[in-house]
Enzyme design. Structure first.
Site, PDB file in Angstrom:
ATOM      1  N   TYR A 167      66.434  18.579  19.184  1.00  0.00           N
ATOM      2  CA  TYR A 167      65.330  17.424  18.677  1.00  0.00           C
ATOM      3  C   TYR A 167      63.922  17.854  19.487  1.00  0.00           C
ATOM      4  O   TYR A 167      62.610  17.652  18.809  1.00  0.00           O
ATOM      5  CB  TYR A 167      65.600  16.183  18.898  1.00  0.00           C
ATOM      6  CG  TYR A 167      64.908  15.062  18.046  1.00  0.00           C
ATOM      7  CD1 TYR A 167      65.097  15.001  16.611  1.00  0.00           C
ATOM      8  CD2 TYR A 167      64.305  14.094  18.640  1.00  0.00           C
ATOM      9  CE1 TYR A 167      64.392  14.218  15.682  1.00  0.00           C
ATOM     10  CE2 TYR A 167      63.494  12.925  17.977  1.00  0.00           C
ATOM     11  CZ  TYR A 167      63.592  13.345  16.334  1.00  0.00           C
ATOM     12  OH  TYR A 167      62.990  12.317  15.643  1.00  0.00           O
ATOM     13  N   LYS A 174      58.387  11.150  19.688  1.00  0.00           N
ATOM     14  CA  LYS A 174      58.974   9.602  19.481  1.00  0.00           C
ATOM     15  C   LYS A 174      58.865   8.658  20.630  1.00  0.00           C
ATOM     16  O   LYS A 174      58.583   7.570  20.729  1.00  0.00           O
ATOM     17  CB  LYS A 174      60.416   9.821  19.084  1.00  0.00           C
ATOM     18  CG  LYS A 174      60.717  10.377  17.769  1.00  0.00           C
ATOM     19  CD  LYS A 174      60.095   9.479  16.623  1.00  0.00           C
ATOM     20  CE  LYS A 174      60.630   9.940  15.018  1.00  0.00           C
ATOM     21  NZ  LYS A 174      59.729   9.310  14.095  1.00  0.00           N
TER      22      LYS A 174
HETATM   23  P1  NAD Z   1      61.745  12.082   4.953  1.00  0.00           P
HETATM   24  O1  NAD Z   1      61.593  13.515   4.911  1.00  0.00           O
HETATM   25  O2  NAD Z   1      62.242  11.416   3.696  1.00  0.00           O
HETATM   26  O3  NAD Z   1      60.211  11.179   5.176  1.00  0.00           O
HETATM   27  C1  NAD Z   1      59.313  11.719   6.189  1.00  0.00           C
HETATM   28  C2  NAD Z   1      57.947  11.695   5.624  1.00  0.00           C
HETATM   29  O4  NAD Z   1      56.997  12.026   6.522  1.00  0.00           O
HETATM   30  C3  NAD Z   1      57.947  12.323   4.343  1.00  0.00           C
HETATM   31  O5  NAD Z   1      57.672  11.484   3.045  1.00  0.00           O
HETATM   32  C4  NAD Z   1      56.561  13.212   4.607  1.00  0.00           C
HETATM   33  O6  NAD Z   1      55.904  13.350   3.035  1.00  0.00           O
HETATM   34  C5  NAD Z   1      56.030  12.452   5.432  1.00  0.00           C
HETATM   35  N1  NAD Z   1      54.928  13.284   6.258  1.00  0.00           N
HETATM   36  C6  NAD Z   1      55.029  14.561   7.059  1.00  0.00           C
HETATM   37  N2  NAD Z   1      54.001  14.938   7.267  1.00  0.00           N
HETATM   38  C7  NAD Z   1      52.889  14.037   6.768  1.00  0.00           C
HETATM   39  C8  NAD Z   1      51.557  14.163   7.067  1.00  0.00           C
HETATM   40  N3  NAD Z   1      50.881  14.823   7.481  1.00  0.00           N
HETATM   41  N4  NAD Z   1      50.946  13.028   6.521  1.00  0.00           N
HETATM   42  C9  NAD Z   1      51.683  11.923   5.915  1.00  0.00           C
HETATM   43  N5  NAD Z   1      52.874  12.136   5.623  1.00  0.00           N
HETATM   44  C10 NAD Z   1      53.636  12.933   6.183  1.00  0.00           C
HETATM   45  O7  NAD Z   1      62.698  11.523   6.031  1.00  0.00           O
HETATM   46  P2  NAD Z   1      62.916  10.297   6.710  1.00  0.00           P
HETATM   47  O8  NAD Z   1      64.384  10.628   7.420  1.00  0.00           O
HETATM   48  O9  NAD Z   1      63.068   9.361   5.877  1.00  0.00           O
HETATM   49  O10 NAD Z   1      62.009  10.045   7.913  1.00  0.00           O
HETATM   50  C11 NAD Z   1      61.262   9.022   7.778  1.00  0.00           C
HETATM   51  C12 NAD Z   1      60.985   8.624   9.294  1.00  0.00           C
HETATM   52  O11 NAD Z   1      62.091   7.925  10.100  1.00  0.00           O
HETATM   53  C13 NAD Z   1      60.340   9.688  10.448  1.00  0.00           C
HETATM   54  O12 NAD Z   1      59.638   9.372  11.242  1.00  0.00           O
HETATM   55  C14 NAD Z   1      61.769  10.195  10.913  1.00  0.00           C
HETATM   56  O13 NAD Z   1      61.346  11.007  12.243  1.00  0.00           O
HETATM   57  C15 NAD Z   1      62.337   8.759  11.062  1.00  0.00           C
HETATM   58  N6  NAD Z   1      64.056   8.825  11.655  1.00  0.00           N
HETATM   59  C16 NAD Z   1      64.632   9.508  10.642  1.00  0.00           C
HETATM   60  C17 NAD Z   1      65.876   9.748  11.106  1.00  0.00           C
HETATM   61  C18 NAD Z   1      67.063  10.606  10.280  1.00  0.00           C
HETATM   62  O14 NAD Z   1      68.224  11.125  10.646  1.00  0.00           O
HETATM   63  N7  NAD Z   1      66.755  10.834   8.922  1.00  0.00           N
HETATM   64  C19 NAD Z   1      66.463   9.153  12.028  1.00  0.00           C
HETATM   65  C20 NAD Z   1      65.825   8.356  12.933  1.00  0.00           C
HETATM   66  C21 NAD Z   1      64.239   8.221  12.421  1.00  0.00           C
HETATM   67  O1  0WE Z   2      63.128  12.642  13.052  1.00  0.00           O
HETATM   68  C1  0WE Z   2      63.806  13.364  12.417  1.00  0.00           C
HETATM   69  C2  0WE Z   2      63.616  14.432  11.807  1.00  0.00           C
HETATM   70  C3  0WE Z   2      62.191  14.892  11.818  1.00  0.00           C
HETATM   71  C4  0WE Z   2      61.707  16.121  11.322  1.00  0.00           C
HETATM   72  C5  0WE Z   2      62.520  17.137  10.534  1.00  0.00           C
HETATM   73  C6  0WE Z   2      62.124  18.553   9.970  1.00  0.00           C
HETATM   74  C7  0WE Z   2      62.570  19.414   9.287  1.00  0.00           C
HETATM   75  C8  0WE Z   2      61.838  19.941   8.382  1.00  0.00           C
HETATM   76  C9  0WE Z   2      60.590  16.615  11.766  1.00  0.00           C
HETATM   77  N1  0WE Z   2      59.992  17.775  11.249  1.00  0.00           N
HETATM   78  C10 0WE Z   2      60.736  18.711  10.318  1.00  0.00           C
HETATM   79  N2  0WE Z   2      60.141  19.855  10.048  1.00  0.00           N
HETATM   80  C11 0WE Z   2      60.527  20.678   9.193  1.00  0.00           C
HETATM   81  O2  0WE Z   2      59.941  21.794   8.817  1.00  0.00           O
HETATM   82  N3  0WE Z   2      65.215  12.747  12.553  1.00  0.00           N
HETATM   83  C12 0WE Z   2      65.818  11.814  13.273  1.00  0.00           C
HETATM   84  C13 0WE Z   2      66.368  13.845  12.008  1.00  0.00           C
HETATM   85  C14 0WE Z   2      66.936  14.713  13.043  1.00  0.00           C
HETATM   86  O3  0WE Z   2      66.342  15.723  13.161  1.00  0.00           O
HETATM   87  C15 0WE Z   2      66.754  16.583  14.243  1.00  0.00           C
HETATM   88  C16 0WE Z   2      67.927  15.707  14.740  1.00  0.00           C
HETATM   89  C17 0WE Z   2      67.933  14.715  13.890  1.00  0.00           C
HETATM   90  C18 0WE Z   2      68.869  13.521  14.012  1.00  0.00           C
HETATM   91  C19 0WE Z   2      66.550  17.797  14.712  1.00  0.00           C
HETATM   92  C20 0WE Z   2      67.489  18.140  15.505  1.00  0.00           C
HETATM   93  C21 0WE Z   2      68.437  17.451  16.227  1.00  0.00           C
HETATM   94  C22 0WE Z   2      68.741  16.232  15.800  1.00  0.00           C
END
Ligand code: NAD
Ligand code: 0WE
Length: 271
Positions: A167, A174
């Site tokens: 991560y 975060k």
């Molecule tokens: P997602 O890819 O659907 O959402 C991420 C969003 O970030 C996308 O809609 C993308 O357009 C937007 N984004 C990226 N760069 C941007 C920029 N420069 N300007 C505006 N928007 C931008 O994935 P998600 O999992 O729904 O992620 C949403 C949030 O939840 C993130 O902050 C992610 O870190 C957090 N999160 C995700 C998980 C997981 O496991 N999926 C767990 C905990 C927290």
């Molecule tokens: O916040 C996240 C994902 C965030 C994320 C994911 C990507 C993939 C594509 C941010 N930037 C990018 N850039 C890309 O080009 N999570 C909480 C999901 C997540 O991501 C991981 C995790 C978990 C959980 C990455 C490594 C290990 C665990």
């Protein structure tokens, strides 16, 4: 008779007469999409943002189904884009009540490999800018829209608190996001604006796709969390309804873990 539909929830118009600006919808698996649907089901009027025309083409057909007041191009790495989008929103909404910040990004190369080697100055800058600073910039932009108070919710992850391998710099971002959330909450409390975070367990979204070892992490979690399963997007949406509504009227600066209890665990027995 149950009011539940499609795993959704109905509390009886909790957000009737309220307006919510939702960022971070990329597709129908986005956490922000589940939040938008839940807010819509509770009677909220909605507006959306997306970063750039290419993402706009994918997002528009989806969000159109929720009859948005506005769908705005807003890349949060640009102050001009934020100012432009908020000026456009002002044309249709004099005020709004809820801001959902669901944005995170790190250059792909920074999310795999040894932290010491892959965390370049440029990767740090981009990741912290898009994933953490953007909460401050968007909250500042939302403030004039919330003269009678409001609620801001952001999305975090356990990697802010403890090391989650790979991560990497996202964990650092975060941590900065959660701290920024607390400083914003303290500063804006006097304006009746609450600021909170949801720390979500791992979910298979676009942001989690293509992460090495994601499948294995999800499978392992499903066995080891106290609730012995993984969360889904709707679990986060339910918590978001709570934080954004009057139910949480005295809650601010909080990180609410929606992770099936994962973050309470220490050593997990192999038995
Ligand atoms: P997602 O890819 O659907 O959402 C991420 C969003 O970030 C996308 O809609 C993308 O357009 C937007 N984004 C990226 N760069 C941007 C920029 N420069 N300007 C505006 N928007 C931008 O994935 P998600 O999992 O729904 O992620 C949403 C949030 O939840 C993130 O902050 C992610 O870190 C957090 N999160 C995700 C998980 C997981 O496991 N999926 C767990 C905990 C927290
Ligand atoms: O916040 C996240 C994902 C965030 C994320 C994911 C990507 C993939 C594509 C941010 N930037 C990018 N850039 C890309 O080009 N999570 C909480 C999901 C997540 O991501 C991981 C995790 C978990 C959980 C990455 C490594 C290990 C665990």
């Amino acid at each position: 008779m149950s009011d539940e539909t499609k795993g959704g929830i109905s509390l009886g118009g909790l957000f009737k007469g309220k307006r919510a600006l939702v960022t971070g919808i990329a597709n129908d698996r986005s956490i922000a999409w589940a939040i938008a649907q839940a807010l819509h089901a509770e009677g909220a009027a909605l507006a959306f943002t997306y970063p750039g025309a290419a993402m706009g083409e994918r997002v528009l057909p989806l969000v159109r189904t929720l009859a948005p007041a506005a769908v705005l191009d807003m890349d949060v790495s640009s102050d001009e884009a934020i100012d432009g989008a908020m000026a456009e929103l002002k044309e249709v909404w004099p005020t709004f009540d809820v801001l959902v910040h669901s944005i995170g990004f790190a250059p792909r190369g920074a999310l795999a490999g040894r932290f010491t080697d892959v965390t370049t100055r440029e990767a740090w800058r981009i990741t912290l800018d898009v994933s953490a600073y953007s909460l401050i910039a968007l909250t500042r932009a939302a403030k004039p829209f919330m003269p009678r108070g409001g609620s801001v919710v952001t999305l975090s992850y356990y990697g802010a608190e403890k090391v989650v391998r790979n991560y990497n710099v996202m964990g650092v971002a975060k941590a900065a996001l959660e701290s920024s959330m607390r400083y914003l909450a303290e500063d804006l409390g006097q304006d009746g604006i609450r600021v909170n975070a949801i720390s979500a367990g791992p979910v298979k979204t676009l942001a989690a796709a293509g992460i090495k070892g994601m499948r294995a992490m999800l499978d392992e979690n499903a066995d080891k969390t106290p609730l012995r399963r993984n969360i889904d997007q709707d679990d986060v949406a339910r918590a978001c309804l709570y934080l954004c509504s009057d139910l949480a009227r005295s809650v601010t600066g909080e990180v609410l873990h929606v992770d099936c209890g994962q973050s309470i665990l220490g050593v997990v027995s192999m038995a």
